[in-house]
Design an enzyme around this catalytic site. Structure first.
Site, PDB file in Angstrom:
ATOM      1  N   CYS A   6       2.697   5.638   1.029  1.00  0.00           N
ATOM      2  CA  CYS A   6       3.175   6.034   0.159  1.00  0.00           C
ATOM      3  C   CYS A   6       2.490   7.697  -0.136  1.00  0.00           C
ATOM      4  O   CYS A   6       3.289   8.225  -0.121  1.00  0.00           O
ATOM      5  CB  CYS A   6       2.440   5.298  -0.716  1.00  0.00           C
ATOM      6  SG  CYS A   6       3.906   4.671  -0.840  1.00  0.00           S
ATOM      7  N   HIS A  97       5.015  -0.958   8.135  1.00  0.00           N
ATOM      8  CA  HIS A  97       5.411  -0.694   9.356  1.00  0.00           C
ATOM      9  C   HIS A  97       5.952  -0.869  10.689  1.00  0.00           C
ATOM     10  O   HIS A  97       5.762  -2.213  10.721  1.00  0.00           O
ATOM     11  CB  HIS A  97       4.418   0.343   9.277  1.00  0.00           C
ATOM     12  CG  HIS A  97       3.481  -0.005   9.710  1.00  0.00           C
ATOM     13  ND1 HIS A  97       2.270  -1.309   8.478  1.00  0.00           N
ATOM     14  CD2 HIS A  97       2.457  -0.868  10.912  1.00  0.00           C
ATOM     15  CE1 HIS A  97       1.419  -1.959   8.716  1.00  0.00           C
ATOM     16  NE2 HIS A  97       0.920  -1.441  10.040  1.00  0.00           N
ATOM     17  N   HIS A  99       5.337  -0.313  14.560  1.00  0.00           N
ATOM     18  CA  HIS A  99       4.585   0.255  15.874  1.00  0.00           C
ATOM     19  C   HIS A  99       5.582   0.203  16.896  1.00  0.00           C
ATOM     20  O   HIS A  99       6.210  -0.831  17.207  1.00  0.00           O
ATOM     21  CB  HIS A  99       3.385  -0.758  15.918  1.00  0.00           C
ATOM     22  CG  HIS A  99       2.411  -0.671  15.415  1.00  0.00           C
ATOM     23  ND1 HIS A  99       0.680  -0.066  15.065  1.00  0.00           N
ATOM     24  CD2 HIS A  99       2.167  -1.669  13.680  1.00  0.00           C
ATOM     25  CE1 HIS A  99       0.436  -0.982  14.380  1.00  0.00           C
ATOM     26  NE2 HIS A  99       0.798  -1.828  13.811  1.00  0.00           N
TER      27      HIS A  99
END
Ligand code: AMP
Ligand code: ZN
Length: 111
Positions: A6, A97, A99
């Site tokens: 963030c 997330h 990768h």
């Protein structure tokens, strides 16, 4: 909330951005494990893929539309996508997330 990714989205921590739009951001992993190692994250905070619901899954669909664009920009047509969820999977940053890893021949083992 104290969240590294963030803070990257807010611009408080620098990153090497490779793609950005209203909904997501992609930047190079600081500790690359392949010639191309990019992290793609939603701009809204979700702790991991384990928090995906019918209410927020559109952002994930959007990320999966963006991933091929990023791969093409990196010159990749073959690559690996990984998302770690929680401590057993060695997730270290609790902001969803993906990768994107490529540019080398990967091994067959995933775990
Ligand atoms: P995971 O272990 O799946 O939670 O992955 C977190 C990833 O974030 C690791 O591959 C780290 O190298 C990467 N990372 C940590 N801090 C930064 C940062 N400031 N900029 C870019 N990547 C980072
Ligand atoms: Zn976050």
């Amino acid at each position: 909330m104290d969240c590294l990714f963030c803070s990257i989205i807010a611009g408080d921590i620098p990153s090497t951005k490779v793609y950005e739009d209203e909904f997501c951001l992609a930047f190079r992993d600081i500790n690359p494990q392949a010639p191309t190692h990019i992290l793609i994250i939603p701009k809204t905070h979700l702790a991991s893929a384990d928090e995906i619901t019918p209410e927020n899954s559109a952002i994930v669909a959007h990320i999966f539309e963006v991933i091929p664009l990023i791969a093409r920009k990196e010159g990749l047509t073959s690559y690996r996508l990984v998302s770690n969820i929680g401590p057993d999977a060695a997730q270290t940053v609790r902001h969803l997330h993906f990768h994107l890893l490529g540019g080398k021949q990967m091994g067959e083992t995933l775990a």
